[in-house]
Design an enzyme around this catalytic site. Structure first.
Site, PDB file in Angstrom:
ATOM      1  CB  CYS A   6      -2.608  15.883 -21.219  1.00  0.00           C
ATOM      2  SG  CYS A   6      -0.619  16.063 -20.848  1.00  0.00           S
TER       3      CYS A   6
ATOM      4  CB  CYS B 119       1.585  19.354 -17.383  1.00  0.00           C
ATOM      5  SG  CYS B 119       1.806  18.324 -18.972  1.00  0.00           S
TER       6      CYS B 119
ATOM      7  CD  GLN C 111      -2.235  -1.392   2.647  1.00  0.00           C
ATOM      8  OE1 GLN C 111      -3.417  -0.666   2.965  1.00  0.00           O
ATOM      9  NE2 GLN C 111      -1.845  -2.165   3.504  1.00  0.00           N
TER      10      GLN C 111
ATOM     11  N   GLY D 211       2.898  -4.734   8.965  1.00  0.00           N
ATOM     12  CA  GLY D 211       2.704  -3.278   9.092  1.00  0.00           C
ATOM     13  C   GLY D 211       1.556  -2.433   8.479  1.00  0.00           C
ATOM     14  CB  THR D 212      -1.011  -2.977   6.846  1.00  0.00           C
ATOM     15  OG1 THR D 212      -2.305  -2.299   6.490  1.00  0.00           O
ATOM     16  CG2 THR D 212      -1.354  -4.663   6.723  1.00  0.00           C
ATOM     17  CB  SER D 213      -4.040   0.046  10.717  1.00  0.00           C
ATOM     18  OG  SER D 213      -4.413   0.552   9.786  1.00  0.00           O
TER      19      SER D 213
ATOM     20  CG  ASN E  83       1.087  -4.093  13.382  1.00  0.00           C
ATOM     21  OD1 ASN E  83       1.403  -3.398  14.178  1.00  0.00           O
ATOM     22  ND2 ASN E  83       0.511  -3.817  12.214  1.00  0.00           N
TER      23      ASN E  83
ATOM     24  CG  HIS F 175      -2.897   2.579  -1.667  1.00  0.00           C
ATOM     25  ND1 HIS F 175      -2.843   2.591  -0.456  1.00  0.00           N
ATOM     26  CD2 HIS F 175      -4.004   2.117  -2.051  1.00  0.00           C
ATOM     27  CE1 HIS F 175      -3.965   1.977  -0.006  1.00  0.00           C
ATOM     28  NE2 HIS F 175      -4.723   1.651  -0.934  1.00  0.00           N
TER      29      HIS F 175
HETATM   30  P1  OAD Z   1      -1.713   2.659   9.181  1.00  0.00           P
HETATM   31  O1  OAD Z   1      -0.858   3.924   9.421  1.00  0.00           O
HETATM   32  O2  OAD Z   1      -2.859   2.743   9.066  1.00  0.00           O
HETATM   33  O3  OAD Z   1      -1.070   1.421   9.804  1.00  0.00           O
HETATM   34  C1  OAD Z   1       0.303   1.293  10.273  1.00  0.00           C
HETATM   35  C2  OAD Z   1       0.626  -0.051  10.863  1.00  0.00           C
HETATM   36  O4  OAD Z   1       1.964  -0.225  10.975  1.00  0.00           O
HETATM   37  C3  OAD Z   1      -0.009  -0.036  12.262  1.00  0.00           C
HETATM   38  O5  OAD Z   1      -0.896  -1.283  12.431  1.00  0.00           O
HETATM   39  C4  OAD Z   1       1.184  -0.140  13.285  1.00  0.00           C
HETATM   40  O6  OAD Z   1       0.914  -0.728  14.610  1.00  0.00           O
HETATM   41  C5  OAD Z   1       2.127  -0.842  12.374  1.00  0.00           C
HETATM   42  N1  OAD Z   1       3.512  -0.412  12.613  1.00  0.00           N
HETATM   43  C6  OAD Z   1       4.005   0.670  13.098  1.00  0.00           C
HETATM   44  N2  OAD Z   1       5.484   0.532  13.430  1.00  0.00           N
HETATM   45  C7  OAD Z   1       5.665  -0.535  12.790  1.00  0.00           C
HETATM   46  C8  OAD Z   1       7.029  -1.523  12.812  1.00  0.00           C
HETATM   47  N3  OAD Z   1       8.210  -0.970  13.120  1.00  0.00           N
HETATM   48  N4  OAD Z   1       6.934  -2.433  12.155  1.00  0.00           N
HETATM   49  C9  OAD Z   1       5.642  -3.164  11.952  1.00  0.00           C
HETATM   50  N5  OAD Z   1       4.615  -2.404  12.004  1.00  0.00           N
HETATM   51  C10 OAD Z   1       4.467  -1.077  12.388  1.00  0.00           C
HETATM   52  O7  OAD Z   1      -0.938   2.475   7.590  1.00  0.00           O
HETATM   53  P2  OAD Z   1      -1.443   1.272   6.280  1.00  0.00           P
HETATM   54  O8  OAD Z   1      -2.244   0.237   6.926  1.00  0.00           O
HETATM   55  O9  OAD Z   1      -0.478   1.176   5.319  1.00  0.00           O
HETATM   56  O10 OAD Z   1      -3.703   5.268   1.812  1.00  0.00           O
HETATM   57  O11 OAD Z   1      -2.708   2.492   5.848  1.00  0.00           O
HETATM   58  C11 OAD Z   1      -3.022   2.046   4.719  1.00  0.00           C
HETATM   59  C12 OAD Z   1      -3.739   3.424   3.793  1.00  0.00           C
HETATM   60  O12 OAD Z   1      -4.227   4.181   4.740  1.00  0.00           O
HETATM   61  C13 OAD Z   1      -2.522   4.008   3.123  1.00  0.00           C
HETATM   62  O13 OAD Z   1      -1.704   3.215   1.915  1.00  0.00           O
HETATM   63  C14 OAD Z   1      -2.927   5.294   3.136  1.00  0.00           C
HETATM   64  C15 OAD Z   1      -3.352   5.409   4.203  1.00  0.00           C
HETATM   65  O14 OAD Z   1      -4.591   6.449   4.211  1.00  0.00           O
HETATM   66  C16 OAD Z   1      -3.863   6.300   0.793  1.00  0.00           C
HETATM   67  O15 OAD Z   1      -3.135   7.386   0.915  1.00  0.00           O
HETATM   68  C17 OAD Z   1      -4.904   6.105  -0.341  1.00  0.00           C
END
Ligand code: OAD
Length: 250
Positions: free
Chosen positions: A131, A149, A102, A188-190, A214, A120
């Site tokens: 364009c 542009c 992401q 590392g994603t929420s 995580n 993303h």
């Molecule tokens: P988040 O900021 O929602 O979540 C980050 C996650 O990383 C959390 O669960 C933390 O606990 C975890 N974290 C923090 N430090 C860490 C570490 N050292 N090692 C492993 N994990 C760790 O980020 P995303 O889930 O990526 O979209 O968010 C998804 C989308 O929301 C992004 O792509 C972006 C945002 O709005 C757009 O911009 C379209």
């Protein structure tokens, strides 16, 4: 070694197709703040005001000044950390085939992963809103904000704002790969933003084992993660690589 960690090693050793789904947390140790939680970008800025396509179309100058210039400064300094390198090592060892990310920071490719789906989009490129002409972000003249542009249209990062569609090919391929893998590493994603957050469910519904890395429990941890490994990606992934090497050489 914890039981969950040992099970993760055994599971990865047996897997034929492994995919990683990564989020902002994997790049935290490269100095890029996450979006949610402590120190998260959306704590400082309202995403609906600065990261929604309607906000950009209405006032591109403000979105460039408040969000995009700041992102550029942070991303320019960032280098792959031990977690990105760990995933690249797993690919070199024949264990990991694809990364669905992401993130828009390009750090997986820089670490050495060769098949990265940028769910993303990518911040490395800017695209003309009028364009569709593209140019590397590093070559954009920022003396005028918003930058323009050659056609006079406004340049924007080639990644999606809230309110925009996921690039069609990225979505389709991610769904297919998630359905066909036998292990998904979720790092590392929420797992709160759709449709990326549905990939672990697609994997699990099709019989894959979900290994989650995580430091905090997420909405996936209790519901579908088979093997939650609690800790920072920059610590856990190198440990996993080391254990997999030992396993391969045993
Ligand atoms: P988040 O900021 O929602 O979540 C980050 C996650 O990383 C959390 O669960 C933390 O606990 C975890 N974290 C923090 N430090 C860490 C570490 N050292 N090692 C492993 N994990 C760790 O980020 P995303 O889930 O990526 O979209 O968010 C998804 C989308 O929301 C992004 O792509 C972006 C945002 O709005 C757009 O911009 C379209």
């Amino acid at each position: 070694m914890s039981d969950l960690f040992a099970d993760a090693v055994e599971t990865l050793a047996k897997a034929k197709k492994t995919v990683a789904l990564t989020g902002a947390g994997i790049s935290v140790e490269s100095g890029i703040p996450p979006f949610r939680g402590k120190g998260g970008l959306w704590e400082k800025l309202d995403p609906m005001k600065y990261a929604h396509i309607d906000a950009f179309l209405e006032d591109p100058e403000t979105v460039w000044n408040v969000l995009i210039k700041e992102m550029k400064m942070v991303l320019d300094k960032a280098r792959p950390n031990t977690a990105h390198i760990g995933l690249a090592d797993l690919e070199r060892m024949g264990i990991l085939q694809t990364v669905i990310t992401q993130n828009v920071d390009g750090l997986h490719q820089r670490a050495g992963n060769s098949d990265v789906i940028e769910f993303h989009g990518s911040f490395a490129w800017q695209r003309c809103q009028t364009c569709d002409w593209t140019i590397e972000t590093s070559r954009v003249d920022l003396s005028e904000i918003p930058p323009r542009c050659r056609c006079g249209g406004i340049l924007r990062p080639d990644c999606i704002f809230f309110g925009e569609m996921i690039p069609h090919d990225a979505l389709l391929r991610s769904q297919q790969i998630s359905a066909a893998c036998d292990v998904m590493l979720v790092v590392g994603t929420s797992a709160t933003v759709q449709p990326a957050a549905s990939m672990p469910f697609i994997a699990r519904d099709n019989g894959a084992v979900v290994i989650e890395i995580n430091p905090e429990p997420t909405s996936l941890t209790r519901r579908i993660s088979n093997l939650p490994l609690l800790g920072a990606a920059g610590t856990i992934l190198p440990r996993l690589v080391k254990a997999m090497r030992r396993h391969q050489n045993a």
